[in-house]
Design an enzyme around this catalytic site. Structure first.
Site, PDB file in Angstrom:
ATOM      1  N   ASP A  31       0.717  -1.108  -0.010  1.00  0.00           N
ATOM      2  CA  ASP A  31      -0.092   0.073   0.165  1.00  0.00           C
ATOM      3  C   ASP A  31       0.896   1.271   0.007  1.00  0.00           C
ATOM      4  OD1 ASP A  31      -2.602   1.346   0.139  1.00  0.00           O
ATOM      5  OD2 ASP A  31      -1.737   1.925   2.267  1.00  0.00           O
ATOM      6  N   GLU A  53      -1.530  -1.239  -6.265  1.00  0.00           N
ATOM      7  CA  GLU A  53      -2.359  -0.711  -6.759  1.00  0.00           C
ATOM      8  C   GLU A  53      -2.182  -0.218  -8.253  1.00  0.00           C
ATOM      9  OE1 GLU A  53      -5.918   0.361  -3.868  1.00  0.00           O
ATOM     10  OE2 GLU A  53      -4.113   1.168  -3.344  1.00  0.00           O
ATOM     11  N   ASP A  93      -3.947   1.322   6.446  1.00  0.00           N
ATOM     12  CA  ASP A  93      -2.874   1.167   5.559  1.00  0.00           C
ATOM     13  C   ASP A  93      -2.384  -0.368   5.348  1.00  0.00           C
ATOM     14  OD1 ASP A  93      -2.989   3.656   4.795  1.00  0.00           O
ATOM     15  OD2 ASP A  93      -1.180   4.031   6.152  1.00  0.00           O
TER      16      ASP A  93
END
Length: 222
Positions: free
Chosen positions: A19, A113, A197
């Protein structure tokens, strides 16, 4: 030009979700948190002073009808400003290389991501912090190093609700139930307390592995 052939790393049987953040540069699904060094922020005052002096020397040269290329004081100060920029850039690159190398060496499958960084930079409140973190450069480094060393980088869909999904039970918060300032939240379903997170990084890893197993569409590192 000499072509360098990298030797693939040994497999570690370890997979990791990442993350990307601003408070912490990255939070990994194994609980590891890497602080954001904020290279630009640390030198912003020194840079601002140097740029102010350069601006004043530019004004003095123009007032005396001298070209800036002929003003030794201006050129000297311009070099000082350039050195500060170079120090920031070199420190950031060194940090990103070390972090990306260690992650690729330690894990076989890396999931991150597929962030729309260019779009996020339009948020003027976060633009400087995002630029200083260099998410795009870090992702690019992970991409080519994974390819070099025989590892796999997977990018999950940017719309996947990694922060809003409980990594324990799968409950998904509603649209306005999690603010950017919320660093943790309690799941209404299983009552688990989720670090924002860390929870996101676990969900990112699980989503990447799920799509890989089911061979569903995802964004592969190229």
């Amino acid at each position: 030009m000499v072509e360098t052939i990298a030797t693939p790393f040994l497999k570690t049987q370890s997979n990791i979700g990442i993350d990307l953040g601003l408070t912490d540069f990255i939070v990994l699904s194994d609980g590891t948190k890497v602080a954001n060094p904020k290279f630009l922020a640390k030198l912003k005052d020194k840079l601002a002073r140097a740029q102010k002096i350069m601006s004043k020397r530019s004004a003095v040269a123009k007032k005396a009808n001298r070209k800036l290329s002929e003003s030794s004081n201006y050129r000297k100060q311009k070099r000082k400003v350039a050195k500060i920029h170079e120090k920031i850039s070199n420190s950031r690159k060194d940090f990103l290389h070390k972090q990306s190398f260690n992650i690729v060496k330690s894990h076989d499958i890396i999931v991150i991501e597929d962030l729309n960084v260019s779009g996020m930079l339009k948020n003027h409140k976060l633009a400087k912090a995002i630029s200083d973190s260099s998410w795009s450069t870090f992702t690019t480094m992970l991409d080519y190093k994974a390819d070099w060393y025989g590892k796999q980088l997977i990018k999950v869909d940017r719309w996947f609700p990694s922060s809003k999904t409980c990594s324990v039970c799968g409950y998904v918060l509603g649209k306005d139930e999690l603010k950017l300032s919320d660093r943790s939240w309690n799941c209404p379903s299983c009552k688990s307390e989720n670090d924002r997170d860390l929870n996101a990084s676990v969900n990112i890893l699980n989503e990447g592995l799920r799509c890989l197993t089911l061979k569903e569409p995802l964004v592969q590192g190229s």
